[in-house]
Structure formats: C-alpha cells, structure tokens
Design an enzyme around this catalytic site. Sequence first.
Site, PDB file in Angstrom:
ATOM      1  N   HIS A  33     -10.127  -7.273   9.032  1.00 19.75           N
ATOM      2  CA  HIS A  33      -8.849  -7.031   9.707  1.00 19.75           C
ATOM      3  C   HIS A  33      -9.132  -5.979  10.780  1.00 19.75           C
ATOM      4  O   HIS A  33     -10.294  -5.551  10.953  1.00 19.75           O
ATOM      5  CB  HIS A  33      -7.778  -6.580   8.708  1.00 19.75           C
ATOM      6  CG  HIS A  33      -8.223  -5.454   7.818  1.00 19.75           C
ATOM      7  ND1 HIS A  33      -8.458  -4.187   8.292  1.00 19.75           N
ATOM      8  CD2 HIS A  33      -8.485  -5.417   6.481  1.00 19.75           C
ATOM      9  CE1 HIS A  33      -8.828  -3.410   7.292  1.00 19.75           C
ATOM     10  NE2 HIS A  33      -8.873  -4.133   6.185  1.00 19.75           N
ATOM     11  N   HIS A  36     -11.370  -2.956   9.999  1.00 22.09           N
ATOM     12  CA  HIS A  36     -12.826  -3.193  10.073  1.00 22.09           C
ATOM     13  C   HIS A  36     -13.283  -3.239  11.537  1.00 22.09           C
ATOM     14  O   HIS A  36     -14.343  -2.722  11.878  1.00 22.09           O
ATOM     15  CB  HIS A  36     -13.189  -4.540   9.442  1.00 22.09           C
ATOM     16  CG  HIS A  36     -12.930  -4.634   7.980  1.00 22.09           C
ATOM     17  ND1 HIS A  36     -11.951  -5.441   7.457  1.00 22.09           N
ATOM     18  CD2 HIS A  36     -13.539  -4.045   6.927  1.00 22.09           C
ATOM     19  CE1 HIS A  36     -11.968  -5.343   6.135  1.00 22.09           C
ATOM     20  NE2 HIS A  36     -12.913  -4.504   5.785  1.00 22.09           N
ATOM     21  N   GLN A  60     -18.106  -2.482  -8.453  1.00 19.12           N
ATOM     22  CA  GLN A  60     -17.001  -1.552  -8.224  1.00 19.12           C
ATOM     23  C   GLN A  60     -15.648  -2.104  -8.662  1.00 19.12           C
ATOM     24  O   GLN A  60     -14.620  -1.477  -8.422  1.00 19.12           O
ATOM     25  CB  GLN A  60     -16.966  -1.108  -6.761  1.00 19.12           C
ATOM     26  CG  GLN A  60     -16.592  -2.183  -5.758  1.00 19.12           C
ATOM     27  CD  GLN A  60     -16.783  -1.698  -4.333  1.00 19.12           C
ATOM     28  OE1 GLN A  60     -17.895  -1.507  -3.853  1.00 19.12           O
ATOM     29  NE2 GLN A  60     -15.688  -1.481  -3.625  1.00 19.12           N
ATOM     30  N   LYS A 148      -8.488   5.140   5.457  1.00 16.37           N
ATOM     31  CA  LYS A 148      -7.539   4.641   4.454  1.00 16.37           C
ATOM     32  C   LYS A 148      -8.112   4.876   3.057  1.00 16.37           C
ATOM     33  O   LYS A 148      -7.416   5.258   2.138  1.00 16.37           O
ATOM     34  CB  LYS A 148      -7.235   3.157   4.643  1.00 16.37           C
ATOM     35  CG  LYS A 148      -6.178   2.706   3.624  1.00 16.37           C
ATOM     36  CD  LYS A 148      -5.869   1.252   3.709  1.00 16.37           C
ATOM     37  CE  LYS A 148      -6.972   0.385   3.191  1.00 16.37           C
ATOM     38  NZ  LYS A 148      -7.036   0.328   1.714  1.00 16.37           N
ATOM     39  N   ASP A 149      -9.423   4.637   2.927  1.00 19.28           N
ATOM     40  CA  ASP A 149     -10.102   4.910   1.656  1.00 19.28           C
ATOM     41  C   ASP A 149     -10.645   6.340   1.720  1.00 19.28           C
ATOM     42  O   ASP A 149     -11.866   6.564   1.735  1.00 19.28           O
ATOM     43  CB  ASP A 149     -11.221   3.882   1.442  1.00 19.28           C
ATOM     44  CG  ASP A 149     -10.655   2.486   1.341  1.00 19.28           C
ATOM     45  OD1 ASP A 149      -9.877   2.230   0.422  1.00 19.28           O
ATOM     46  OD2 ASP A 149     -10.973   1.655   2.205  1.00 19.28           O
ATOM     47  N   MET A 183      -3.608  -1.357   7.188  1.00 18.03           N
ATOM     48  CA  MET A 183      -4.299  -2.645   7.076  1.00 18.03           C
ATOM     49  C   MET A 183      -5.244  -2.620   5.887  1.00 18.03           C
ATOM     50  O   MET A 183      -5.942  -1.635   5.649  1.00 18.03           O
ATOM     51  CB  MET A 183      -5.057  -2.941   8.348  1.00 18.03           C
ATOM     52  CG  MET A 183      -4.086  -3.149   9.475  1.00 18.03           C
ATOM     53  SD  MET A 183      -4.703  -4.304  10.670  1.00 18.03           S
ATOM     54  CE  MET A 183      -3.309  -4.305  11.798  1.00 18.03           C
ATOM     55  N   SER A 184      -5.255  -3.720   5.141  1.00 21.95           N
ATOM     56  CA  SER A 184      -6.099  -3.844   3.959  1.00 21.95           C
ATOM     57  C   SER A 184      -6.319  -5.329   3.715  1.00 21.95           C
ATOM     58  O   SER A 184      -5.407  -6.140   3.932  1.00 21.95           O
ATOM     59  CB  SER A 184      -5.373  -3.240   2.751  1.00 21.95           C
ATOM     60  OG  SER A 184      -5.946  -3.712   1.549  1.00 21.95           O
ATOM     61  N   SER A 185      -7.511  -5.668   3.254  1.00 24.84           N
ATOM     62  CA  SER A 185      -7.766  -7.085   2.944  1.00 24.84           C
ATOM     63  C   SER A 185      -6.815  -7.557   1.849  1.00 24.84           C
ATOM     64  O   SER A 185      -6.474  -8.732   1.779  1.00 24.84           O
ATOM     65  CB  SER A 185      -9.213  -7.273   2.493  1.00 24.84           C
ATOM     66  OG  SER A 185     -10.085  -6.819   3.500  1.00 24.84           O
TER      67      SER A 185
HETATM   68  O1  PAF Z   1     -14.684   0.014   1.447  1.00 23.09           O
HETATM   69  C1  PAF Z   1     -15.314  -1.015   1.118  1.00 23.09           C
HETATM   70  O2  PAF Z   1     -15.144  -2.099   1.690  1.00 23.09           O
HETATM   71  C2  PAF Z   1     -16.304  -0.933  -0.014  1.00 23.09           C
HETATM   72  O3  PAF Z   1     -15.874  -0.069  -1.019  1.00 23.09           O
HETATM   73  C3  PAF Z   1     -17.728  -0.584   0.439  1.00 23.09           C
HETATM   74  C4  PAF Z   1     -17.791   0.796   1.041  1.00 23.09           C
HETATM   75  C5  PAF Z   1     -18.214  -1.605   1.449  1.00 23.09           C
HETATM   76  C6  PAF Z   1     -18.680  -0.610  -0.761  1.00 23.09           C
HETATM   77  O4  PAF Z   1     -18.695  -1.856  -1.379  1.00 23.09           O
END
Ligand code: PAF
Length: 285
Positions: A33, A36, A60, A148-149, A183-185
């Site tokens: 999105h 990115h 994760q 965002k993260d 925005m987020s997937s």
């Molecule tokens: O933020 C993400 O998309 C994921 O946590 C990452 C940093 C690519 C690790 O898998």
Amino acid sequence: MRICHTVQEVRDFVRAVRAEGPVGLVPTMGYFHDGHMALMHRARRECRTVVVSIYVNPLQFGPQEDFRTYPRDPERDLCLAEAAGVDAVFMPADAEMYPPGYSTYVEVEGLTDKLCGRSRPGHFRGVATVVTKIFNIVRPDRAYFGEKDFQQALVIKRLVADLNMDLEVVTVPTVREPDGLAMSSRNVYLNPEERLAATVLYRSLRRARDAILAGERDPERIRKCLAATISAERLAELDYAEVYGLPWLADLSRLEGDVLLAVAARFGRARLIDNLVVKVPSAEG
Ligand code: PAF
C-alpha cells in the site's frame, strides 16, 4: 529489476553493486500500500541500490493469528516495486529462511513486554529473528521501517545498537487514508461498516493529543480518554490504549518530553494499531 528467491542470489546481487554506493533495504511482508511505497521512495532517494524483501514470516504470527490468510499478491507487488525504481526484490520460500534444523532466535527484552508484545506473545521474537536474518543476508547500509509499527521500529533500533550491526535504521511517517485511517495491509479485512468504525483509532489519538496540548499531564487520564473514545465505537474491541515516554517506552507518572500515544483494537477479524508522538510543551512554554 532482479528477483531473487535464494540467499545466494541476493548476496551475489548486492556484492556486485556494493562498491557503487549505499545499499538501502525495505523489509516487508508484501501486499503493498502507499505506506510501503513511501518507504521505497525514501530509500530510492537516499541509496544507490534499493533492495525490497517480501516475506510473510511465519515466526511472528501466533497460532490463532492470520498467517494463513494474510493478504498476498506477489505479482502486483513486483509491478509496484519496479515502478518505484527498486533494483532487486528478495522473496524467499519458508525452506530458504528456516531450513530443517533451524534453531536460532533473537529476543529483545524489556521493550517487548508492553503494547503489541504483551498482546502478541512471541511476535517480536519472530520479527527480531527474521529482520536479523535479512540484515545478515543483504547487509544494507540503511533499512527503512514505517512509524505505524512504532514499537517494531524501536525493537529493531535496539537490536541494531545492542548487536553492533553496521547499519542505520530510518523511520518514515505513517501514511494515512484521507479520513485518517493508517494504511495497513490488514485494512483489506474490513467490511464497509468496520472500515468506517476503524477511523476511531486516529480520532482517539487526536483527541488525547488535544487534551495534552490543552494542559493535561496525567498519563492515566490520557489512557482513559483514548480507551473511552475507542470503546464508544460499537464495532471496536479495545486491545490497548497506552502512553509511554520516548525514546524507550518509559513508564510515566507525569507527561513530559516526547510521549507515545499507542492504541490497538479489533474490528471484525482485523486487529489494527495506530500511534501518535506528542511533544509535551514544557511548563515554561
Ligand atoms: O513490518 C513488517 O512488515 C514485518 O514485521 C517485517 C519488518 C517485514 C518483518 O517480517
């Protein structure tokens, strides 16, 4: 644009271009999105070579989480990466990243006990492990992460500093929809009603920020303000509403300096997060 599926392919690619100038890495899980794309554009401006990794990292995701259904569209991602001027995409299979016998994990302590670390046990161990691996594979000069993260970016900054990794972590501001939704997937999971409801996250952050700017200095009252705004939305199921001191998520008895307002909530099957950093005006103004 080079497409690399193996560690050897991407290493060979980077080795051949490293002498030409800085290598930038944008680690992603794909399903691009505009957030990115902002990372790729920033890397494109600042680096001679830009490598994007696309890997939905099983490590994760918790057992009840959305690893299997996480949105994927590699063909579209490759077109977008190419249009953004990316030089190479690393898209490994699980067996390339975690071959039989794999047994090494990276844990960042302290920072990961709160916020998403508390709600998603093991999540940051998975992130720290895969990011360390991708850093070791690509050996970038700079790596780009979205704000965002926010906690993820802090965890990665911590591990880069603690493990003496020779690279700079660059963070890029959150990209928002016109109505404020970050925005987020995972926004793709929202039905139209939930999509509308999800705007409450950013609304709660702005309301709390306004209260701070109007003079509120009690972290507990700000937490309650965030939680009350989100809980008033029928379709939102609150996960957390927190306030911490920056740079390293300190517990605060009074708001001062740079503070992080961070919220997470579920809307149907989408768990969404958002945050805002507020510079608390000092008493002297
Ligand atoms: O933020 C993400 O998309 C994921 O946590 C990452 C940093 C690519 C690790 O898998």
